[in-house]
Design a protein around this motif. Sequence first.
Motif, PDB file in Angstrom:
ATOM      1  N   MET A  29       7.462   4.109  51.440  1.00 49.48           N
ATOM      2  CA  MET A  29       5.887   3.967  52.213  1.00 49.48           C
ATOM      3  C   MET A  29       5.837   2.179  51.995  1.00 49.48           C
ATOM      4  O   MET A  29       6.295   2.021  51.029  1.00 49.48           O
ATOM      5  CB  MET A  29       5.116   4.217  50.370  1.00 49.48           C
ATOM      6  CG  MET A  29       5.329   6.025  51.274  1.00 49.48           C
ATOM      7  SD  MET A  29       4.403   6.282  49.521  1.00 49.48           S
ATOM      8  CE  MET A  29       2.799   7.492  51.011  1.00 49.48           C
ATOM      9  N   GLN A  55       0.022   2.075  52.791  1.00 48.81           N
ATOM     10  CA  GLN A  55      -0.124   2.952  52.147  1.00 48.81           C
ATOM     11  C   GLN A  55      -0.801   4.247  50.519  1.00 48.81           C
ATOM     12  O   GLN A  55      -1.362   4.112  50.803  1.00 48.81           O
ATOM     13  CB  GLN A  55       0.675   4.234  53.009  1.00 48.81           C
ATOM     14  CG  GLN A  55       1.688   3.929  54.193  1.00 48.81           C
ATOM     15  CD  GLN A  55       2.907   4.414  54.672  1.00 48.81           C
ATOM     16  OE1 GLN A  55       3.838   4.398  53.877  1.00 48.81           O
ATOM     17  NE2 GLN A  55       2.685   4.937  56.733  1.00 48.81           N
ATOM     18  N   ILE A  56       0.245   3.164  50.123  1.00 49.67           N
ATOM     19  CA  ILE A  56       0.102   3.343  48.504  1.00 49.67           C
ATOM     20  C   ILE A  56      -0.726   2.879  48.299  1.00 49.67           C
ATOM     21  O   ILE A  56      -2.024   4.256  47.497  1.00 49.67           O
ATOM     22  CB  ILE A  56       0.976   2.737  47.802  1.00 49.67           C
ATOM     23  CG1 ILE A  56       2.624   3.198  48.118  1.00 49.67           C
ATOM     24  CG2 ILE A  56       0.264   2.755  46.360  1.00 49.67           C
ATOM     25  CD1 ILE A  56       3.620   2.170  47.330  1.00 49.67           C
ATOM     26  N   GLU A  57      -2.211   2.294  48.982  1.00 55.19           N
ATOM     27  CA  GLU A  57      -3.016   1.774  48.333  1.00 55.19           C
ATOM     28  C   GLU A  57      -4.573   2.523  49.311  1.00 55.19           C
ATOM     29  O   GLU A  57      -5.472   3.340  48.585  1.00 55.19           O
ATOM     30  CB  GLU A  57      -3.660   0.217  48.822  1.00 55.19           C
ATOM     31  CG  GLU A  57      -4.848  -0.364  48.587  1.00 55.19           C
ATOM     32  CD  GLU A  57      -4.733  -1.828  49.010  1.00 55.19           C
ATOM     33  OE1 GLU A  57      -6.218  -1.729  49.798  1.00 55.19           O
ATOM     34  OE2 GLU A  57      -4.090  -2.715  49.222  1.00 55.19           O
TER      35      GLU A  57
END
Length: 81
Positions: A1, A5-7
């Motif tokens: 990721m 995407q994590i944010e």
Amino acid sequence: MTGNQIEALIGMLVTFGLLVLMVLPSVIGIVRDRRIDRQIREAQEGGGTGKETQKSSSRSTVPSTATWYAEGRRSKKLVSS
């Protein structure tokens, strides 16, 4: 990721968490109202278990100090006027 995407995932989880916190009190209130309505309906129908019926006390009730004080104040006002 990737970082983006994590944010985005964290943002969605925070948004979902806030939504749950805002909706939860309403859901709790609805469930509580339905439970009270059911209890009232059961009491009106005469059904129910023994634990819901109120037992009468053989002891006489004594007015509280606040009631006694208020009654005394009322009678003094009536006498003085």
